[in-house]
Design a protein around this motif. Sequence first.
Motif, short mmCIF file in Angstrom:
data_model
loop_
_atom_site.label_atom_id
_atom_site.label_comp_id
_atom_site.label_asym_id
_atom_site.label_seq_id
_atom_site.Cartn_x
_atom_site.Cartn_y
_atom_site.Cartn_z
N ALA A 1 -4.32 4.19 2.60
CA ALA A 1 -3.98 5.08 1.48
C ALA A 1 -4.45 6.51 1.79
O ALA A 1 -3.74 7.48 1.52
CB ALA A 1 -4.65 4.57 0.21
N VAL B 1 -8.11 -1.92 6.73
CA VAL B 1 -8.70 -1.43 5.48
C VAL B 1 -7.62 -0.71 4.69
O VAL B 1 -7.18 0.37 5.09
CB VAL B 1 -9.87 -0.47 5.79
CG1 VAL B 1 -10.55 -0.06 4.50
CG2 VAL B 1 -10.85 -1.12 6.73
N PRO B 2 -7.14 -1.30 3.59
CA PRO B 2 -6.03 -0.68 2.85
C PRO B 2 -6.39 0.70 2.31
O PRO B 2 -5.54 1.59 2.27
CB PRO B 2 -5.77 -1.67 1.72
CG PRO B 2 -6.98 -2.54 1.65
CD PRO B 2 -7.55 -2.58 3.02
N GLU B 3 -7.67 0.89 1.92
CA GLU B 3 -8.05 2.20 1.38
C GLU B 3 -7.85 3.29 2.41
O GLU B 3 -7.46 4.41 2.09
CB GLU B 3 -9.52 2.19 0.93
CG GLU B 3 -9.77 1.45 -0.37
CD GLU B 3 -9.94 -0.04 -0.16
OE1 GLU B 3 -9.92 -0.48 1.00
OE2 GLU B 3 -10.06 -0.77 -1.17
N VAL C 1 0.84 -1.20 0.00
CA VAL C 1 0.00 0.00 0.00
C VAL C 1 0.88 1.25 0.00
O VAL C 1 0.70 2.15 -0.82
CB VAL C 1 -0.93 0.01 1.23
CG1 VAL C 1 -1.73 1.30 1.27
CG2 VAL C 1 -1.88 -1.18 1.17
#
Lengths: 721, 230
Positions: free
Chosen positions: A613, A608-610, A577
């Motif tokens: 980010a 949660v990777p989002e 990520v």
Amino acid sequence: MFNIPIGLRAKVVILSLFLLCLPWLGYEYVWEMEKYLRHGQEKTLEGTTQALATALHERPKLFNHQASFLSQVEKGRDLYAYPLSGPIQLDGKLIDWQQYQHRMINYSSEHVIFNRDENQPVDINFTHMVGKYGGYLYGFFEVHDKQLVYRSKNSLRVDKNDHLIIATQAPDGLFKRYIVANMQDGWLSAFELPQDPTLSMPVTPEIRIQGQWVATKDGYNIEFRMPLSMVGSKLGFAIYNVDDVKTRTVNTIIGTSAIDSVDHLGTVLVPSPEIENIIKGMSHNSSRIWVVDNHGRVLAKSGDIRASNNVWSSSLTETENRSAWSQFKSDHLLPLYYKILTKPPQDFVDSLQDSTELSGSHIQQALDGKRGSTWRLTPDNKAVVLAAASPIWIDDKVMGAVIAEETTHGIRTLRNRALEKLFNVILTIMSMGTLALFIFASSISSRIRKLRDQSEQAIDSQGRVKQQIVPSKTRDEIGDLSRSFASIVGRLGQYTHYLENMSSRLSHELRTPVAVVRSSLEHLSLQTLEPASEKYVARAQEGVSRLHLILNNLSEATRLEASLSHVEQSDFSLQQVVSGCMQGYQYTYPDNEFAVDINDSSMSMHGVPEYIAQLMDKLINNAIEFSTEDPIEVSLKLTGKTAKLTVKNRGPLLPFDMSEQIFESMVSIRPQGVQAKPHLGLGLYIARLITEFHQGSIRAQNLTDDSGVEFYLEFPVTESK
Amino acid sequence: MKRIAIVEDEVAIRENYKELLQQQGYNVQGYANRPAAMLAFNARLPDLAIIDIGLENEIDGGFTLCQSLRSMSSSLPIIFLTARDSDFDTVCGLRLGADDYLSKDVSFPHLIARIAALFRRSELIGAATVEDNLIEHGSLTIDGNRIQVYWDQQPIELTVTEFWMVHAMAKHPGHVRSRQDLMQEAKIFVDDSTITSHVKRIRKKFISADKDFNCIDTVYGMGYRWDSVS
């Protein structure tokens, strides 16, 4: 006020120490009881002596041939035939007398009856005692004499040598004298002297007097016995000392009393068998009983004080059942108790064991005609002996006293038993009470702790209500507290909820008028306007779009918080990520230079990777905004199970004390100037929300060389390949 | 002439949109609340409904209205046009069968384009396929005229927004499309997290048709990519 950090439980336990007063109270009570018991024992014992005295009243036969009628007795002159515990071996050796050592009397210069040369010091002395055993009077003389002169073999005279004279008034009233004069060591040669005390001849052998004559290194020993039937109530012994073998004249006479007439004789007290018989009947009694004459000399004795645990203890025999409780009691409790209590010893030094004369205030009292009793400690302080005495009356004269003695062992045993039981009960009560109090305190403190934990969890570090407190249903003060906390938190929650929704409601409420303005402006812009109006429409539109951006930012954080609570989580690689993001930024911000240093390990995380980010967006945005000098350094390292992410930029430093606050909502430390974009200070707040959602930590600090600021994040990593 | 119903309690906005759409040549009726709208819809259904969620005193009146409309007609295009923009509301609205969900600050051209797209789709359903606007890619087929997506010849029910996002990604498979690109393609203006939730919903729709579907790649920090390599 003291402010000691002690919990409720500890306090209650300390308070319950007051229960320790109980054993003390019980102990005091038992002591009181013991006093009464002792008093009772005293009375009982006095009763016993009185009963026995009653049996002996008005029986002059028991007393008349004793020396009881003397006004006073003189030690050494008035002899006492001590009851021996066993027969004496007549061997001239005094070993079997050793146990009666304290009864022996030493006769020396003050017992001189005759001294030929007054100026010559008396150089002989003897140690003597008499005893009675099995109808015989036993006795011995240990004579210290530098010059032992035996009877010469060729002389009829028996008195021209060292010899012993025994004078007594026989039971038939006659005055009898006997002489013991040996020619050599060995069996005694005894003779009866004539009636006339001035004569020493003729003599007739007397074989009833038996014994041994043995020479020793500093004199000689005589050990003898004679039947008690030969001895009346008056008796005297005298040792005649001859030093010169040539002249054979008597130098010195030392004796128990003068032996020339009945009147001069001392008395001998032979304990009366009749009295003993009467007392024997009492010997089933548990006390030791003495009968003494009016001089305090013992006439009879029965019972053993060691065996006499008396009436009190007889009722105490316990049936021994080997239950677990009694096992525990004898193994653990009793040793503990007897650290405090004392067991009555079975052996103690009894000073009166072999007394022939008793004295004491109780006897004095009895001989004065009153009952009396005393307590005394044995010499070794091991036992307390209670003695009571009653007078024996003959013709309105006190002729003697009956004395009963008991140890207080019975009472002490009784007391110990009582205390044992008391301690058992008290220990049970105390431990149960303490346990109950402890459980009560524990429940209270645990409830309070639960309440504390609930109230701490109810509100997070930003002061926002996270969860409601479940009001307890218990109807007591803690329940009240819990209910009022619950209602406080509830009201606070409503208020914070109102505040939290303020921004979203505000943005929602503002959106509608903004939409009105916007759509109206669009209508305007669709129409052909004059250039002057065009300018204003364009300005208005710009303002509206800025307003719109503000509204979006306003609701972003709230929406993020809302979605964090019910978002789907998955496993992802932090390294991917972060490196993906950094590649993106290098496209997005071509004007900035990034120095990226990322570890190769994948750093697997659950989350949660989002959002990660989004977090990177916020951090990099922030760094670019404040960066005055390239590059912006981003590094991701793995240490153990922790991933460490740092974002550094050169530029203005953090103001003092602001390193924590910048992560709060609506905090912006940008210089108040013309800003290209509206700023609400929500970026870093969102960064913190996301970090904490992933169980990480975030902090900001100035670089050590004060050239800029560093953001430092740590995330726990589930596994790292 | 297409009949469009606008249900909106704010007079100014209702009138603005009404005028705009009338200028575009639609026949527009405005209703201020649910009962009035339901009364009219019971008499005659419009060709397209634009609904606000909050209606006067009913906070979720729009959702209720949407449900009732759906039960009357399954093909009637419904657009939510609202100031409420939380994920939750968006998801709710789309679950209830709305075809699109627009924020009130959508610009006029966007709005008009979306309405046109919806009409085009409802018109072309069942019509003969014009073969000039098809994108085929492995199992994926995109019919730009009908605004319809097929996976293994199975139609996937997407909203207009979702359709344009798929369209944008699949036009150049293997290329990363940033969220900004997707927004422009789908003619919406939202923040990144909304795009993320849109993409998630698209994935779910494909996966419910084919559980091995994994053609949409997330490229962190940059955007999304249609990956044909399965």
